[in-house]
Design an enzyme around this catalytic site. Structure first.
Site, PDB file in Angstrom:
ATOM      1  N   LYS A  53       0.875  -1.175   0.000  1.00  0.00           N
ATOM      2  CA  LYS A  53       0.000   0.000   0.000  1.00  0.00           C
ATOM      3  C   LYS A  53       0.911   1.224   0.000  1.00  0.00           C
ATOM      4  O   LYS A  53       1.733   1.398   0.891  1.00  0.00           O
ATOM      5  CB  LYS A  53      -0.869  -0.009   1.267  1.00  0.00           C
ATOM      6  CG  LYS A  53      -1.672   1.271   1.514  1.00  0.00           C
ATOM      7  CD  LYS A  53      -2.940   1.281   0.703  1.00  0.00           C
ATOM      8  CE  LYS A  53      -3.852   2.442   1.113  1.00  0.00           C
ATOM      9  NZ  LYS A  53      -4.482   2.229   2.433  1.00  0.00           N
ATOM     10  N   SER A  55       1.204   5.622  -1.503  1.00  0.00           N
ATOM     11  CA  SER A  55       0.444   6.806  -1.868  1.00  0.00           C
ATOM     12  C   SER A  55       0.303   6.881  -3.386  1.00  0.00           C
ATOM     13  O   SER A  55       1.238   6.573  -4.131  1.00  0.00           O
ATOM     14  CB  SER A  55       1.162   8.054  -1.359  1.00  0.00           C
ATOM     15  OG  SER A  55       0.585   9.206  -1.912  1.00  0.00           O
ATOM     16  N   THR A 108       0.114  11.784  -1.251  1.00  0.00           N
ATOM     17  CA  THR A 108      -0.941  12.507  -1.946  1.00  0.00           C
ATOM     18  C   THR A 108      -1.287  13.776  -1.190  1.00  0.00           C
ATOM     19  O   THR A 108      -1.595  14.809  -1.800  1.00  0.00           O
ATOM     20  CB  THR A 108      -2.185  11.615  -2.088  1.00  0.00           C
ATOM     21  OG1 THR A 108      -1.829  10.425  -2.792  1.00  0.00           O
ATOM     22  CG2 THR A 108      -3.289  12.334  -2.837  1.00  0.00           C
ATOM     23  N   ALA A 109      -1.236  13.715   0.137  1.00  0.00           N
ATOM     24  CA  ALA A 109      -1.523  14.903   0.935  1.00  0.00           C
ATOM     25  C   ALA A 109      -0.583  16.047   0.553  1.00  0.00           C
ATOM     26  O   ALA A 109      -1.021  17.195   0.369  1.00  0.00           O
ATOM     27  CB  ALA A 109      -1.388  14.579   2.427  1.00  0.00           C
ATOM     28  N   HIS A 152      -5.525  11.082   7.973  1.00  0.00           N
ATOM     29  CA  HIS A 152      -6.113  10.004   8.758  1.00  0.00           C
ATOM     30  C   HIS A 152      -7.006  10.527   9.885  1.00  0.00           C
ATOM     31  O   HIS A 152      -7.782  11.457   9.710  1.00  0.00           O
ATOM     32  CB  HIS A 152      -5.019   9.076   9.300  1.00  0.00           C
ATOM     33  CG  HIS A 152      -4.215   8.396   8.238  1.00  0.00           C
ATOM     34  ND1 HIS A 152      -4.755   7.960   7.048  1.00  0.00           N
ATOM     35  CD2 HIS A 152      -2.899   8.083   8.180  1.00  0.00           C
ATOM     36  CE1 HIS A 152      -3.821   7.403   6.310  1.00  0.00           C
ATOM     37  NE2 HIS A 152      -2.684   7.472   6.967  1.00  0.00           N
TER      38      HIS A 152
END
Length: 286
Positions: A53, A55, A108-109, A152
């Site tokens: 997993k 980004s 991505t943030a 989150h």
């Protein structure tokens, strides 16, 4: 098969059935729990497990070596990163020349933050400090940085630190483009060509089993939730595990292509072959 994902509730909820042998035909995975900023660098350096997993923002660096699996990830609406400050009177423009803490420069943030700041912060921010996301809100509260980019469960807890929201980057992105926000993606090494379609099936089945019996995963989720309040963990799952987790679909792919395409145009990420975003392209010859 080796796989790495975060200990966050959305990931442990999603993968519970597979990890615990509840997905028929799926091999028992050997799991490494690692925050996404770690797996981003593993993928870029071609280290770590075969399946991870990461980004979505890291995809342009790795698409030659990894294929995007169109399920199991996090993409949605109303779940974007937040930009926070300790000063309730601060405006986005006030971040010009200031120090901002971010959880990763390959997230991505951060990519959304850069696209937003280009429009909202004349002259640009000053120093960017990368730190573990658990440390960001205390750093903003204590005045060690002027602003913080959080992800989150911080969406639900930033008020506990006396902090204020400057902007919701998810809300900004949705109004700007009409698309949901691409956050976390599941990728697999391209040499796993024969296994990738089955891998997609196993992950999708794991998601569906989690929805069918949410209580089955509760103990596993809370074991890895870092002392998170159970209600916060539940809200986290409800926010980040949705139909895009089951299947990215055309709407999801359009969102990813728009985000990464804009970022490439701005020089935030390297240029890449957008065709390789589609399932298995470059793996099976499609």
């Amino acid at each position: 098969m080796k796989i790495a994902f975060s200990p966050c509730p959305n990931d442990t909820f999603t993968f519970h059935a597979w990890v615990h042998g509840l997905v028929e035909g799926a091999p028992p995975p050997e799991v490494t729990y690692a925050d996404i900023h770690i797996t981003n660098h593993w993928a870029i350096d071609r280290e770590g497990p075969e399946v991870m997993k990461i980004s979505y923002a890291s995809l342009p660096w790795i698409l030659d070596d990894y294929a995007l699996i169109p399920c199991g990830g996090a993409l949605g609406r109303g779940c974007g990163p937040l930009v926070l400050s300790a000063d309730g009177e601060m405006t986005p423009a006030d971040l010009a020349g200031k120090t901002v803490a971010v959880p990763s420069e390959r997230s991505t943030a951060y990519l959304l933050f850069r696209l937003w700041a280009k429009e909202a912060v004349p002259g640009g921010v000053g120093e960017i400090k990368v730190m573990p996301f658990d440390d960001i809100m205390p750093a903003v509260r204590d005045g060690k940085v002027d602003g913080g980019l959080v992800i989150h469960e911080a969406r639900f807890t930033y008020g506990d630190y006396g902090l204020h929201m400057l902007t919701d980057l998810g809300d900004w992105w949705e109004k700007e483009t009409g698309h949901p926000i691409p956050l976390g993606a599941i990728v697999a090494r391209r040499e796993l060509a024969d296994d990738i379609p089955r891998l997609e099936e196993w992950i999708r089945t794991s998601v569906e089993k989690a929805w069918d019996d949410p209580e089955a995963s509760r103990a596993y989720v809370m074991e890895h939730a870092q002392e998170m309040d159970p209600e916060v963990a539940k809200a986290h799952i409800n926010l980040y595990v949705n139909e895009f987790t089951r299947s990215l679909g055309e709407e999801g792919f359009a969102a990813v292509e728009t985000l990464l395409g804009r970022a490439a145009e701005e020089g935030i990420v390297p240029s890449f072959d957008i065709n390789k975003l589609r399932p298995y392209r470059g793996v099976t010859g499609e």
